[in-house]
Design a protein around this motif. Sequence first.
Motif, PDB file in Angstrom:
ATOM      1  N   UNK A 132      49.084  12.162  15.322  1.00  0.00           N
ATOM      2  CA  UNK A 132      47.742  12.116  15.902  1.00  0.00           C
ATOM      3  C   UNK A 132      47.816  12.347  17.408  1.00  0.00           C
ATOM      4  N   UNK A 133      46.903  13.163  17.959  1.00  0.00           N
ATOM      5  CA  UNK A 133      46.904  13.356  19.411  1.00  0.00           C
ATOM      6  C   UNK A 133      46.562  12.057  20.126  1.00  0.00           C
ATOM      7  N   UNK A 134      47.136  11.892  21.283  1.00  0.00           N
ATOM      8  CA  UNK A 134      46.847  10.694  22.071  1.00  0.00           C
ATOM      9  C   UNK A 134      45.462  10.806  22.688  1.00  0.00           C
ATOM     10  N   UNK A 135      44.967   9.686  23.209  1.00  0.00           N
ATOM     11  CA  UNK A 135      43.658   9.680  23.864  1.00  0.00           C
ATOM     12  C   UNK A 135      43.650  10.625  25.068  1.00  0.00           C
ATOM     13  N   UNK A 136      44.750  10.645  25.802  1.00  0.00           N
ATOM     14  CA  UNK A 136      44.842  11.544  26.957  1.00  0.00           C
ATOM     15  C   UNK A 136      44.798  13.002  26.522  1.00  0.00           C
ATOM     16  N   UNK A 137      45.472  13.336  25.439  1.00  0.00           N
ATOM     17  CA  UNK A 137      45.469  14.714  24.932  1.00  0.00           C
ATOM     18  C   UNK A 137      44.079  15.124  24.476  1.00  0.00           C
ATOM     19  N   UNK A 138      43.364  14.215  23.825  1.00  0.00           N
ATOM     20  CA  UNK A 138      41.992  14.517  23.403  1.00  0.00           C
ATOM     21  C   UNK A 138      41.089  14.736  24.610  1.00  0.00           C
ATOM     22  N   UNK A 139      41.293  13.921  25.653  1.00  0.00           N
ATOM     23  CA  UNK A 139      40.490  14.058  26.865  1.00  0.00           C
ATOM     24  C   UNK A 139      40.739  15.417  27.524  1.00  0.00           C
ATOM     25  N   UNK A 140      41.998  15.824  27.598  1.00  0.00           N
ATOM     26  CA  UNK A 140      42.341  17.120  28.201  1.00  0.00           C
ATOM     27  C   UNK A 140      41.737  18.255  27.379  1.00  0.00           C
ATOM     28  N   UNK A 141      41.802  18.134  26.067  1.00  0.00           N
ATOM     29  CA  UNK A 141      41.248  19.172  25.202  1.00  0.00           C
ATOM     30  C   UNK A 141      39.743  19.304  25.390  1.00  0.00           C
ATOM     31  N   UNK A 142      39.048  18.173  25.466  1.00  0.00           N
ATOM     32  CA  UNK A 142      37.594  18.206  25.676  1.00  0.00           C
ATOM     33  C   UNK A 142      37.250  18.834  27.028  1.00  0.00           C
ATOM     34  N   UNK A 143      38.026  18.496  28.051  1.00  0.00           N
ATOM     35  CA  UNK A 143      37.774  19.059  29.372  1.00  0.00           C
ATOM     36  C   UNK A 143      37.959  20.579  29.369  1.00  0.00           C
ATOM     37  N   UNK A 144      38.994  21.053  28.677  1.00  0.00           N
ATOM     38  CA  UNK A 144      39.232  22.494  28.600  1.00  0.00           C
ATOM     39  C   UNK A 144      38.113  23.197  27.841  1.00  0.00           C
ATOM     40  N   UNK A 145      37.654  22.581  26.757  1.00  0.00           N
ATOM     41  CA  UNK A 145      36.551  23.164  25.988  1.00  0.00           C
ATOM     42  C   UNK A 145      35.280  23.225  26.823  1.00  0.00           C
ATOM     43  N   UNK A 146      35.027  22.165  27.598  1.00  0.00           N
ATOM     44  CA  UNK A 146      33.844  22.139  28.454  1.00  0.00           C
ATOM     45  C   UNK A 146      33.901  23.250  29.494  1.00  0.00           C
ATOM     46  N   UNK A 147      35.077  23.457  30.090  1.00  0.00           N
ATOM     47  CA  UNK A 147      35.234  24.523  31.082  1.00  0.00           C
ATOM     48  C   UNK A 147      34.990  25.891  30.467  1.00  0.00           C
ATOM     49  N   UNK A 148      35.458  26.082  29.238  1.00  0.00           N
ATOM     50  CA  UNK A 148      35.231  27.354  28.559  1.00  0.00           C
ATOM     51  C   UNK A 148      33.752  27.542  28.244  1.00  0.00           C
ATOM     52  N   UNK A 149      33.092  26.466  27.817  1.00  0.00           N
ATOM     53  CA  UNK A 149      31.665  26.543  27.505  1.00  0.00           C
ATOM     54  C   UNK A 149      30.859  26.907  28.739  1.00  0.00           C
ATOM     55  N   UNK A 150      31.210  26.313  29.869  1.00  0.00           N
ATOM     56  CA  UNK A 150      30.503  26.590  31.128  1.00  0.00           C
ATOM     57  C   UNK A 150      30.732  28.035  31.555  1.00  0.00           C
ATOM     58  N   UNK A 151      31.972  28.506  31.439  1.00  0.00           N
ATOM     59  CA  UNK A 151      32.273  29.889  31.817  1.00  0.00           C
ATOM     60  C   UNK A 151      31.485  30.878  30.962  1.00  0.00           C
ATOM     61  N   UNK A 152      31.337  30.589  29.693  1.00  0.00           N
ATOM     62  CA  UNK A 152      30.568  31.462  28.802  1.00  0.00           C
ATOM     63  C   UNK A 152      29.086  31.433  29.149  1.00  0.00           C
TER      64      UNK A 152
END
Length: 282
Positions: free
Chosen positions: A9-29
């Motif tokens: 299972x991904x750690x809480x920190x890994x999930x947080x990083x993944x969400x942040x990256x997805x948010x950045x991609x969503x904003x760029x789009x």
Amino acid sequence: MDDFGTVTEPTEEERHVSRRQLAQQAIALAVQSRWQEAAGFNEQIVAMAPDDAEAYNRLGKAYTELGRIAEAREAYQRALAADAANLIAQRNLERLSRINESEASEIARKAGQKLDPQFFIEETGKTGVTALRDLGEPAVLATLTAGDQVQLEQKDNNLTITTMDGTYVGKVEDQLALRLTRLMKSGNRYQAGIVGVEDSIVRIIMRETYQAPENVGRISFPSRGRQETLPRPYLREGLMRRSAGDEEDEDEVEIDTDLDSDDEEDDDSSDFGFHESALDEA
């Protein structure tokens, strides 16, 4: 997966990083007005974090731009469920409550008529932002979203703003309209787009797209002071605006900004109904 083939299972920190990256991609789009793809990234975020109010707000914005009004309402309702004091969700739900099914279809139709985001980059003297007066029907205003192209119609010394199909939206402030109509009569051309709609305020940006030879040296949008940036798209419900940092400092360029030196010696940007400070769209 570890050496024995079990899933880790991904750690809480890994999930947080993944969400942040997805948010950045969503904003760029969103900056590129690629709303379908932006919606997809935000859907991934809320699947990972059902209490992410900001992601639901971004999702609501993307759905609105796609004309998926029922889904946009649901996204904003979920944002409020996660954060009952969220003003962006509150204001957008109120606005969407005024849109019926036929108007939702019109929004979806206009989704392919958006101006290129580059249009909204400020350029000293060439662009101006103004709040319209004498606004049209609330039902019409409810269908407007940031990025929509609108038309300028010149009549006497007035400038009327309409949608691309001719529906009345509002009028440009008197003194700015007077200045621009004089320039238009002598050959200048302009284009306009919606910057943001909030409650009873509609803001547009106007850009000089052609300067007639006889108007060389005459600035369409006189400025007093340095420009500031406007908010990025759907983070604060507006469009990306970058200050013209690469432009020459106005204080170092001597240009005659007066159309009639007799009566316009002390032009002030506030007199013309536009400004270049940050717009608080939501």
